[in-house]
Design a protein around this motif. Structure first.
Motif, PDB file in Angstrom:
ATOM      1  N   HIS A 180      10.014  50.465  76.864  1.00  9.31           N
ATOM      2  CA  HIS A 180      11.157  50.220  75.994  1.00  9.31           C
ATOM      3  C   HIS A 180      10.834  50.811  74.622  1.00  9.31           C
ATOM      4  CE1 HIS A 180      14.718  48.538  74.402  1.00  9.31           C
ATOM      5  NE2 HIS A 180      14.195  47.475  73.814  1.00  9.31           N
ATOM      6  N   TYR A 181      11.348  52.018  74.365  1.00 11.40           N
ATOM      7  CA  TYR A 181      11.041  52.757  73.140  1.00 11.40           C
ATOM      8  C   TYR A 181      12.113  52.452  72.103  1.00 11.40           C
ATOM      9  CZ  TYR A 181       9.673  56.716  70.175  1.00 11.40           C
ATOM     10  OH  TYR A 181       9.258  57.502  69.124  1.00 11.40           O
ATOM     11  N   ARG A 182      11.696  51.772  71.026  1.00 12.05           N
ATOM     12  CA  ARG A 182      12.639  51.224  70.062  1.00 12.05           C
ATOM     13  C   ARG A 182      12.663  51.958  68.718  1.00 12.05           C
ATOM     14  NH1 ARG A 182      13.776  45.702  70.264  1.00 12.05           N
ATOM     15  NH2 ARG A 182      13.227  45.492  68.048  1.00 12.05           N
ATOM     16  N   LEU A 183      11.843  52.963  68.530  1.00 11.82           N
ATOM     17  CA  LEU A 183      11.624  53.522  67.207  1.00 11.82           C
ATOM     18  C   LEU A 183      12.822  54.255  66.600  1.00 11.82           C
ATOM     19  CD1 LEU A 183       9.662  54.113  64.867  1.00 11.82           C
ATOM     20  CD2 LEU A 183       8.946  56.163  66.117  1.00 11.82           C
ATOM     21  N   LYS A 216      -2.504  54.460  75.574  1.00  7.80           N
ATOM     22  CA  LYS A 216      -3.463  55.250  74.793  1.00  7.80           C
ATOM     23  C   LYS A 216      -2.751  56.429  74.127  1.00  7.80           C
ATOM     24  CE  LYS A 216      -7.521  54.270  77.738  1.00  7.80           C
ATOM     25  NZ  LYS A 216      -8.637  54.053  76.802  1.00  7.80           N
ATOM     26  N   ALA A 217      -1.943  57.141  74.896  1.00  6.57           N
ATOM     27  CA  ALA A 217      -1.247  58.304  74.353  1.00  6.57           C
ATOM     28  C   ALA A 217      -0.286  57.897  73.243  1.00  6.57           C
ATOM     29  CB  ALA A 217      -0.497  59.032  75.473  1.00  6.57           C
ATOM     30  N   PHE A 218       0.445  56.825  73.463  1.00 11.05           N
ATOM     31  CA  PHE A 218       1.406  56.407  72.450  1.00 11.05           C
ATOM     32  C   PHE A 218       0.709  55.985  71.159  1.00 11.05           C
ATOM     33  CE2 PHE A 218       4.127  53.547  70.129  1.00 11.05           C
ATOM     34  CZ  PHE A 218       5.345  54.215  70.154  1.00 11.05           C
ATOM     35  N   LEU A 219      -0.373  55.240  71.275  1.00 13.43           N
ATOM     36  CA  LEU A 219      -1.077  54.785  70.077  1.00 13.43           C
ATOM     37  C   LEU A 219      -1.667  55.968  69.306  1.00 13.43           C
ATOM     38  CD1 LEU A 219      -2.788  51.595  71.525  1.00 13.43           C
ATOM     39  CD2 LEU A 219      -0.787  51.712  70.023  1.00 13.43           C
ATOM     40  N   CYS A 220      -2.168  56.963  70.012  1.00 10.04           N
ATOM     41  CA  CYS A 220      -2.679  58.155  69.333  1.00 10.04           C
ATOM     42  C   CYS A 220      -1.568  58.910  68.602  1.00 10.04           C
ATOM     43  CB  CYS A 220      -3.347  59.090  70.336  1.00 10.04           C
ATOM     44  SG  CYS A 220      -4.974  58.567  70.906  1.00 10.04           S
ATOM     45  N   LEU A 221      -0.374  58.898  69.151  1.00 12.16           N
ATOM     46  CA  LEU A 221       0.726  59.676  68.584  1.00 12.16           C
ATOM     47  C   LEU A 221       1.643  58.859  67.681  1.00 12.16           C
ATOM     48  CD1 LEU A 221      -0.288  61.730  70.670  1.00 12.16           C
ATOM     49  CD2 LEU A 221       2.107  62.187  71.276  1.00 12.16           C
ATOM     50  N   SER A 222       1.401  57.567  67.523  1.00 17.70           N
ATOM     51  CA  SER A 222       2.376  56.691  66.857  1.00 17.70           C
ATOM     52  C   SER A 222       2.654  57.115  65.416  1.00 17.70           C
ATOM     53  CB  SER A 222       1.915  55.237  66.914  1.00 17.70           C
ATOM     54  OG  SER A 222       0.649  55.074  66.321  1.00 17.70           O
ATOM     55  N   ASP A 223       1.619  57.452  64.640  1.00 13.42           N
ATOM     56  CA  ASP A 223       1.856  57.885  63.258  1.00 13.42           C
ATOM     57  C   ASP A 223       2.690  59.157  63.207  1.00 13.42           C
ATOM     58  OD1 ASP A 223       0.413  55.738  62.352  1.00 13.42           O
ATOM     59  OD2 ASP A 223      -1.401  56.881  61.891  1.00 13.42           O
ATOM     60  N   ARG A 257       8.041  45.814  68.481  1.00  8.86           N
ATOM     61  CA  ARG A 257       7.066  46.889  68.450  1.00  8.86           C
ATOM     62  C   ARG A 257       7.795  48.207  68.696  1.00  8.86           C
ATOM     63  NH1 ARG A 257       4.519  43.629  66.266  1.00  8.86           N
ATOM     64  NH2 ARG A 257       2.484  42.746  66.800  1.00  8.86           N
ATOM     65  N   MET A 258       7.246  49.290  68.169  1.00  8.65           N
ATOM     66  CA  MET A 258       7.863  50.597  68.399  1.00  8.65           C
ATOM     67  C   MET A 258       7.988  50.893  69.891  1.00  8.65           C
ATOM     68  SD  MET A 258       6.107  52.958  65.461  1.00  8.65           S
ATOM     69  CE  MET A 258       4.419  52.453  65.840  1.00  8.65           C
ATOM     70  N   LEU A 259       6.965  50.523  70.642  1.00  9.30           N
ATOM     71  CA  LEU A 259       6.996  50.616  72.097  1.00  9.30           C
ATOM     72  C   LEU A 259       6.816  49.202  72.633  1.00  9.30           C
ATOM     73  CD1 LEU A 259       7.152  52.432  74.610  1.00  9.30           C
ATOM     74  CD2 LEU A 259       4.644  52.500  74.592  1.00  9.30           C
ATOM     75  N   ASP A 260       7.901  48.616  73.085  1.00  9.34           N
ATOM     76  CA  ASP A 260       7.899  47.234  73.568  1.00  9.34           C
ATOM     77  C   ASP A 260       7.538  47.234  75.056  1.00  9.34           C
ATOM     78  OD1 ASP A 260       8.427  44.597  74.223  1.00  9.34           O
ATOM     79  OD2 ASP A 260      10.609  44.817  74.093  1.00  9.34           O
ATOM     80  N   MET A 261       6.372  46.668  75.359  1.00  9.99           N
ATOM     81  CA  MET A 261       5.896  46.639  76.740  1.00  9.99           C
ATOM     82  C   MET A 261       6.274  45.348  77.471  1.00  9.99           C
ATOM     83  SD  MET A 261       4.285  49.540  77.122  1.00  9.99           S
ATOM     84  CE  MET A 261       3.249  49.289  78.567  1.00  9.99           C
ATOM     85  N   LEU A 262       6.887  44.405  76.782  1.00  9.90           N
ATOM     86  CA  LEU A 262       7.177  43.114  77.407  1.00  9.90           C
ATOM     87  C   LEU A 262       8.103  43.225  78.621  1.00  9.90           C
ATOM     88  CD1 LEU A 262       7.513  40.732  74.327  1.00  9.90           C
ATOM     89  CD2 LEU A 262       5.567  40.994  75.877  1.00  9.90           C
ATOM     90  N   PRO A 263       9.165  44.040  78.588  1.00  9.96           N
ATOM     91  CA  PRO A 263      10.007  44.140  79.792  1.00  9.96           C
ATOM     92  C   PRO A 263       9.223  44.605  81.023  1.00  9.96           C
ATOM     93  CG  PRO A 263      11.170  45.030  77.910  1.00  9.96           C
ATOM     94  CD  PRO A 263       9.755  44.795  77.469  1.00  9.96           C
ATOM     95  N   LEU A 264       8.355  45.602  80.842  1.00 12.74           N
ATOM     96  CA  LEU A 264       7.560  46.083  81.968  1.00 12.74           C
ATOM     97  C   LEU A 264       6.590  45.018  82.450  1.00 12.74           C
ATOM     98  CD1 LEU A 264       6.471  48.203  83.912  1.00 12.74           C
ATOM     99  CD2 LEU A 264       5.063  49.109  82.035  1.00 12.74           C
ATOM    100  N   PHE A 265       5.885  44.382  81.526  1.00 13.24           N
ATOM    101  CA  PHE A 265       4.904  43.374  81.932  1.00 13.24           C
ATOM    102  C   PHE A 265       5.581  42.146  82.529  1.00 13.24           C
ATOM    103  CE2 PHE A 265       1.729  45.202  78.647  1.00 13.24           C
ATOM    104  CZ  PHE A 265       1.300  46.132  79.585  1.00 13.24           C
ATOM    105  N   LEU A 266       6.785  41.813  82.068  1.00 16.69           N
ATOM    106  CA  LEU A 266       7.530  40.717  82.685  1.00 16.69           C
ATOM    107  C   LEU A 266       7.923  41.081  84.110  1.00 16.69           C
ATOM    108  CD1 LEU A 266       8.774  37.907  82.065  1.00 16.69           C
ATOM    109  CD2 LEU A 266      10.889  39.093  81.477  1.00 16.69           C
ATOM    110  N   HIS A 267       8.274  42.329  84.326  1.00 12.70           N
ATOM    111  CA  HIS A 267       8.590  42.810  85.676  1.00 12.70           C
ATOM    112  C   HIS A 267       7.376  42.722  86.592  1.00 12.70           C
ATOM    113  CE1 HIS A 267      10.037  45.528  88.842  1.00 12.70           C
ATOM    114  NE2 HIS A 267       8.933  46.233  88.684  1.00 12.70           N
ATOM    115  N   ASP A 284       7.865  47.193  64.238  1.00 16.75           N
ATOM    116  CA  ASP A 284       6.559  46.987  63.624  1.00 16.75           C
ATOM    117  C   ASP A 284       5.490  47.822  64.322  1.00 16.75           C
ATOM    118  OD1 ASP A 284       7.495  45.249  61.757  1.00 16.75           O
ATOM    119  OD2 ASP A 284       6.818  43.428  62.774  1.00 16.75           O
ATOM    120  N   PRO A 285       4.492  48.302  63.582  1.00 16.76           N
ATOM    121  CA  PRO A 285       3.376  49.023  64.211  1.00 16.76           C
ATOM    122  C   PRO A 285       2.471  48.074  64.972  1.00 16.76           C
ATOM    123  CG  PRO A 285       2.961  48.717  61.874  1.00 16.76           C
ATOM    124  CD  PRO A 285       4.367  48.229  62.116  1.00 16.76           C
TER     125      PRO A 285
END
Length: 329
Positions: free
Chosen positions: A260-263, A167-174, A228-238, A193-194
């Motif tokens: 995983h912050y890629r921006l 939630k916090a990241f999506l609010c602050l992404s722009d 994605r700017m914030l890639d959640m796949l590594p965490l969710f795979l874990h 990508d957004p």
């Protein structure tokens, strides 16, 4: 001004200091020269792992990796070509052609082990050391699409904590995108990508309090990709390998208990650039996620903004964020 800010959660749920892995892509230094720079800075021992990878041993946090950021070439570099055979000659020729073509556009990369938060300042020192040695970043060339990625360990793995971060990241992404000032070479790729607008609306809704399985399923339905700017796949795979592997079999997705912050770009050749720029903005995500009342208010304000086309056209959200919802001075 260049100090690294502290996140609100310094420890994991197990009471250990949180760790952060940092990855830096660059040019300007050959593979072995880069490995020697990093090894010299940390007093490490260099081991070869194929023709395009070096493993630097001796850090109590784990091994450092210096490599050419090209998976196919790394795999070829681990193979042995037979001498005095047509097959061996063809293999060497093909690999050489691929390495020559990659040289102009493929970065060399430094991949650090998960470092305790208290050691992040050492990364700033390493950046300065590599800059002095001749490392070049994204804006040094029109074709460079080099990034700095970091992987902050999650403070807890419950769904409420992870959803708060999202939630916090999506609010602050722009705001993060504007602050990062992403180079054109990276903006035209799909690396950062957004998030889809429908997914953003779902997550920032006031009643979005999913359990972990729903949180993961919702993410995978809209974001079955690393880009994605914030890639959640590594965490969710874990957290749930079977659930994630039903949607993506990408071998580059590796399980780890981190975001995983890629921006950010890597602008290592610029004297005023450092980890602190992107890290301190990331800390604003963490601070918002940790403050439930402020997070709820920010999500409500962002929902209102998304529902007002004129305000969206004027792009007023970033100003509202800085004036009302961020802790930054």
């Amino acid at each position: 001004m260049n100090a690294l800010k502290q996140p609100p959660w310094l420890e994991t749920a197990e009471g250990k200091m949180r760790r952060v892995g940092v990855e830096l892509e660059m040019s300007g230094l050959e593979l072995d020269a880069l490995a020697e720079c990093v090894a010299g800075f940390f007093d490490l021992e260099i081991k070869s792992h194929g023709r395009y990878e070096r493993v630097l041993e001796g850090d109590p946090a784990g091994d450092w990796i210096v490599e050419l950021d090209y998976d196919l070439l790394k795999r070829l570099g681990r193979e042995t070509h037979a001498d005095d055979t047509l097959e061996g000659d063809l293999g060497r020729a093909a690999e050489g052609a691929l390495a020559w073509a990659a040289e102009a556009i493929v970065p060399v990369e430094v991949v650090g082990p998960p470092l305790p938060l208290a050691r992040l300042g050492e990364v700033e020192g390493l950046i300065a050391h590599l800059r002095e040695a001749g490392a070049k970043g994204t804006s040094d060339s029109l074709v460079n699409a080099f990034g700095m990625q970091f992987n902050p360990e999650v403070p807890a793995t419950d769904s409420d904590t992870i959803a708060a971060y999202l939630k916090a990241f999506l609010c602050l992404s722009d705001w993060l995108v504007e602050r990062a000032d992403i180079n054109f070479a990276r903006r035209v790729t799909s690396y950062v990508d957004p998030f889809p607008s429908d997914y953003i609306r779902k997550v920032i809704a006031s009643d979005y309090r999913p359990d972990l399985s729903v949180l993961i399923d919702d993410y995978l339905a809209e974001n079955p990709t690393r880009n994605r700017m914030l890639d959640m796949l590594p965490l969710f795979l874990h957290l749930d390998e079977e659930r994630v592997r039903k949607v993506t079999q990408d071998p580059l997705v590796k399980a780890r208990p981190t975001f995983h912050y890629r921006l950010p770009d890597c602008e290592i050749h610029k004297p005023d650039w450092g980890l602190y720029l992107a890290w301190n903005d990331w800390v604003e995500v963490e601070r918002l996620a940790a403050d439930t009342a402020r997070l709820n208010g920010c999500c409500a304000a962002y929902r209102n903004f998304l529902d007002r086309p004129i305000e969206r056209l004027l792009d007023a959200w970033k100003d509202t964020l800085e004036a009302e919802w961020l802790e930054r001075p």
